[in-house]
Design a protein around this motif. Structure first.
Motif, mmCIF file in Angstrom:
data_model
loop_
_atom_site.group_PDB
_atom_site.id
_atom_site.type_symbol
_atom_site.label_atom_id
_atom_site.label_comp_id
_atom_site.label_asym_id
_atom_site.label_seq_id
_atom_site.Cartn_x
_atom_site.Cartn_y
_atom_site.Cartn_z
ATOM 1 N N ALA A 289 56.784 13.091 6.489
ATOM 2 C CA ALA A 289 58.403 13.218 6.995
ATOM 3 C C ALA A 289 58.294 12.191 5.314
ATOM 4 O O ALA A 289 59.841 12.681 4.858
ATOM 5 N N HIS A 290 57.713 11.268 5.463
ATOM 6 C CA HIS A 290 58.245 10.579 4.218
ATOM 7 C C HIS A 290 58.063 11.075 2.993
ATOM 8 O O HIS A 290 59.375 10.918 1.794
ATOM 9 N N ASN B 287 65.247 14.422 -1.266
ATOM 10 C CA ASN B 287 66.383 13.680 -2.000
ATOM 11 C C ASN B 287 65.684 13.462 -3.327
ATOM 12 O O ASN B 287 67.685 13.120 -4.162
ATOM 13 N N GLN C 24 61.144 13.667 2.244
ATOM 14 C CA GLN C 24 62.634 13.010 2.676
ATOM 15 C C GLN C 24 62.520 12.732 0.776
ATOM 16 O O GLN C 24 63.686 12.909 0.395
ATOM 17 N N SER D 205 63.644 16.546 11.179
ATOM 18 C CA SER D 205 65.109 15.214 11.537
ATOM 19 C C SER D 205 65.429 14.808 9.941
ATOM 20 O O SER D 205 66.272 15.090 9.301
ATOM 21 N N VAL D 206 64.528 15.373 8.359
ATOM 22 C CA VAL D 206 64.452 14.275 7.293
ATOM 23 C C VAL D 206 65.156 16.081 6.740
ATOM 24 O O VAL D 206 65.646 15.669 5.569
ATOM 25 N N PHE D 207 64.106 16.997 7.172
ATOM 26 C CA PHE D 207 65.343 18.039 5.810
ATOM 27 C C PHE D 207 66.350 18.122 6.686
ATOM 28 O O PHE D 207 66.840 18.501 5.730
ATOM 29 N N ARG E 286 67.984 15.988 7.554
ATOM 30 C CA ARG E 286 69.202 14.583 6.709
ATOM 31 C C ARG E 286 69.149 14.599 5.779
ATOM 32 O O ARG E 286 70.136 15.129 5.365
ATOM 33 N N ALA E 287 68.449 15.239 4.961
ATOM 34 C CA ALA E 287 68.649 15.748 3.556
ATOM 35 C C ALA E 287 69.668 17.017 2.949
ATOM 36 O O ALA E 287 70.222 16.449 2.172
#
Length: 191
Positions: free
Chosen positions: A58-59, A66, A62, A115-117, A119-120
């Motif tokens: 995930a990191h 980004n 992200q 979640s990160v998808f 959010r970004a």
């Protein structure tokens, strides 16, 4: 995820079309997929990542999203396909590490990646990007019907179905919200 073999590989091969960029996350890279992508002129990155370490994946996702920015793509889709089937046995005869691995790969990693998808790509929307955002979660009939000796796999897939429904409700309330779908494709015979 899970694009190095089986159904994940088949989906990745179908997405090798001009203009597409594929990020494939799996424990191992598939050299044949890399050759097919090169021949098709498609940008392909294969990230070798054990999804039982979903937070790391995930990191990485992200950071990659980004770095792309909102003008890089006309649309963005996350496909959570990877899963782990522990040794088929009654729960009382199951190994705790196998159970934890099945839940990490089949539920925790998809939650973290989604979640990160969201959010970004949500930040992209805030910057004026209007491309469609989608999340396709590959579930299983075993997430909808219990089977003896498959508690961990059934639980992971049922959890995936439920989190898909929850996130779909959240995104439906957002302007330019993402579309979230959980699909049980039927029995897939893979190695």
């Amino acid at each position: 995820t899970g694009a190095s073999r089986g159904m994940g590989l088949a989906m990745a091969q179908q997405l090798l079309k001009s203009g597409n960029t594929l990020i494939c996350i799996a424990r191992s890279a598939n050299p044949d997929l890399a050759l097919e992508a090169k021949a098709a002129g498609v940008t392909l990155e294969q990230w070798q990542q054990d999804l039982s370490q979903g937070e790391q994946a995930a990191h990485q996702l992200q950071a990659w999203l980004n770095a792309q920015g909102p003008q890089a793509f006309a649309s963005a889709t996350l496909i959570n396909n990877a899963g782990a089937i522990p040794r088929i046995a009654p729960l009382s005869a199951s190994d705790a590490a196998d159970l934890a691995n099945a839940l990490r790969v089949g539920l925790e990693a998809p939650l973290a990646l989604t979640s990160v998808f969201l959010r970004a790509t949500g930040r992209w929307v805030q910057q004026g990007w209007s491309g469609p955002r989608k999340v396709l979660n590959i579930s299983s009939g075993l997430g909808r019907r219990a089977m003896a000796s498959q508690a961990a796999y059934c639980t992971a897939k049922a959890g995936m179905d439920q989190f898909s429904q929850c996130v779909a409700l959240e995104e439906a309330q957002q302007p330019h919200g993402a579309r979230i779908v959980s699909l049980a494709p039927g029995v897939i015979d893979t190695d």
